[in-house]
Design an enzyme around this catalytic site. Structure first.
Site, PDB file in Angstrom:
ATOM      1  N   TYR B 127      -3.200  -5.150  -4.087  1.00 50.93           N
ATOM      2  CA  TYR B 127      -3.819  -4.106  -3.267  1.00 50.93           C
ATOM      3  C   TYR B 127      -3.850  -2.783  -4.017  1.00 50.93           C
ATOM      4  O   TYR B 127      -2.937  -2.474  -4.780  1.00 50.93           O
ATOM      5  CB  TYR B 127      -3.003  -3.860  -1.989  1.00 50.93           C
ATOM      6  N   HIS B 179      -6.104 -13.585   2.447  1.00 50.86           N
ATOM      7  CA  HIS B 179      -6.566 -13.153   3.760  1.00 50.86           C
ATOM      8  C   HIS B 179      -7.309 -11.835   3.651  1.00 50.86           C
ATOM      9  O   HIS B 179      -7.134 -11.081   2.695  1.00 50.86           O
ATOM     10  CB  HIS B 179      -5.395 -13.006   4.739  1.00 50.86           C
TER      11      HIS B 179
END
Lengths: 195, 262
Positions: B127, B179
């Protein structure tokens, strides 16, 4: 609804999942917490602290507010994500900081009908919360309205107080305790009473 | 009686965690709690320990403001924000993917012109966040955040790259299945949903305590997209279809007589 839905009604709704720890580059946006410019006419600070079951600051929570305007009317204006500084949209979003504190610059909501208790509708998200939590932060001033409020009346006295903001010099203060002593009342607004 | 094997990290092994996940699922089936929604008190996901409310959610009849939701419009969202592959000097690494689906209420009515926000790791499982210490590469051409408004039939559509799985420290050798985080608004306050979309066939799905916090397998299945060759485009991107059903007071589902108690 006068027309039948085109499809069979689904019988299940999509489950929630935690917001996780990594939302900060995606969900916050410029002006997110400023429903009105800080210091503008009528602006108050709605704020408080989010704490966990050990009383520690929850430093990675996301708090959203949704509210009526001072006249009690529900805003139907777009522009929450790109604020023009003049339009009150009734929606704001903010992250807690290292001390677990959050705040919004906003206007105080009015009651939606005479004698009703005015409140801010709040949603809380965090890592370790598997689903969002809803609550209400009632304004503390109209004691008759608070006494007549159906939700507050349905709560034991000790828990009722968790939903009523107090005031400091800048506006309403509403602490959110996720767990333990003074645990905030969180709401099921789905319309189905538990059996 | 505790025969938990020791791991190099000192954290609980997956085998013990998986056994606890199964035990919680079994126990929750007996409690009468709605298994379609995640358990707030879910010990296999350790961060829930001090953060879940211990008291039941309190029923409240929605007041006027709670029967509405914020309005978002053209001024709020640039159509380009639905393409997560834009914004860099070049193309992001990874499998280019389109994710699309329809947002409806529980009665099947489309949720029109409402805000959908997404965020995700890059193809390497990293991320763009200062808190992510996983030593996988950042991609200078990928941030991983997007937004769109649903159209007049309730459809959303994002172009992105498929996120990678990544490790976390919930237990020993813990890996989150790939996800995409989704955030949605409905037409009333209580339809607010933040959730995660998973990809079909991922062997990590069965091992993940965050997904397993939804203790009904049918609820979990609603979080897994379907590969859709009709969404896949010639010489460009693979495609996935994921529909979303929002709850709320007005959209209370019709009982299907199965899994619901009278």
């Amino acid at each position: 609804m006068s027309t039948a839905p085109r499809e069979e009604p689904p019988t299940r709704t999509t489950p929630g999942q935690t917001v996780g720890p990594f939302f900060h580059y995606a969900l916050p946006y410029d002006g997110d917490r400023d429903l009105v410019p800080p210091g503008s006419a009528g602006a108050v600070r709605l704020g408080g602290r989010v704490t966990d079951g050990a009383g520690e600051a929850v430093r990675d929570a996301l708090v959203e507010v949704w509210q009526a305007g001072p006249d009690g009317a529900v805003p139907r204006e777009t522009g929450s994500l790109r604020r023009d500084g003049w339009t009150f949209t009734g929606f704001g979003r903010t992250c807690t900081g290292r001390d677990g504190r959050y705040w919004f610059s906003t206007l105080e909501p009015g009651p939606d009908r005479p004698g009703a208790a005015a409140f801010f509708a709040l949603t809380v998200f965090a890592r370790g919360l598997t689903d969002r939590l809803f609550t209400r932060a009632y304004l503390p001033d109209d004691t008759a309205a608070l006494a007549a409020d159906p939700l507050l009346a349905s709560l034991p006295a000790g828990r009722r107080a968790t939903l009523v903001a107090r005031r400091d010099g800048r506006g309403p203060v509403f602490d959110i305790r996720l767990q333990g002593e003074g645990e905030t009342v969180f709401l099921d607004l789905s319309g189905r009473r538990a059996p | 009686m505790d025969s938990t094997p020791v791991t190099a990290s000192g954290l609980e092994p997956q085998s013990a965690l998986s056994a606890r996940m199964a035990a919680v699922e079994e126990a929750r089936r007996a409690t009468g709690a709605d298994p379609r929604q995640p358990a707030l008190d879910y010990p296999p996901y350790r961060s829930t320990a001090l953060r879940h409310p211990t008291k039941d959610l309190h029923h409240a009849d929605p007041e006027a403001v709670e029967l509405f939701a914020p309005c978002f419009g053209e001024r709020d969202v640039d159509p380009l924000e639905a393409d997560l592959t834009l914004g860099g000097a070049g193309e992001p690494l990874g499998e280019r993917t389109v994710v699309t689906g329809r947002v409806t209420d529980a009665r099947g009515r489309p949720v029109r012109r409402q805000l959908v926000e997404v965020w995700q790791a890059n193809a390497g499982g990293r991320y763009v966040h200062s808190g992510d210490r996983h030593p996988a590469p950042l991609d200078p051409n990928f941030t991983g955040a997007g937004r769109c408004l649903t159209d007049d039939d309730g459809y959303y559509r994002f172009q992105t790259v498929k996120p990678g799985p990544y490790p976390w420290r919930n237990h020993h050798n813990a890996w989150r299945p790939a996800h995409i985080h989704f955030s949605l608004f409905g037409t009333e306050f209580s339809q607010r949903l933040v959730t995660q979309m998973y990809f079909p066939g991922d062997q990590l799905l069965a091992l993940d305590p965050i997904l397993a916090s939804v203790t009904d397998p049918r609820g979990r299945a609603m979080l897994v997209a379907a590969y859709d060759h009709g969404v896949t485009t010639h010489e460009w991107a693979t495609g996935y279809r994921w529909d979303i059903v929002l709850g709320g007071a007005h959209g209370t589902p019709l009982e299907d007589g199965e899994g619901d108690r009278a």
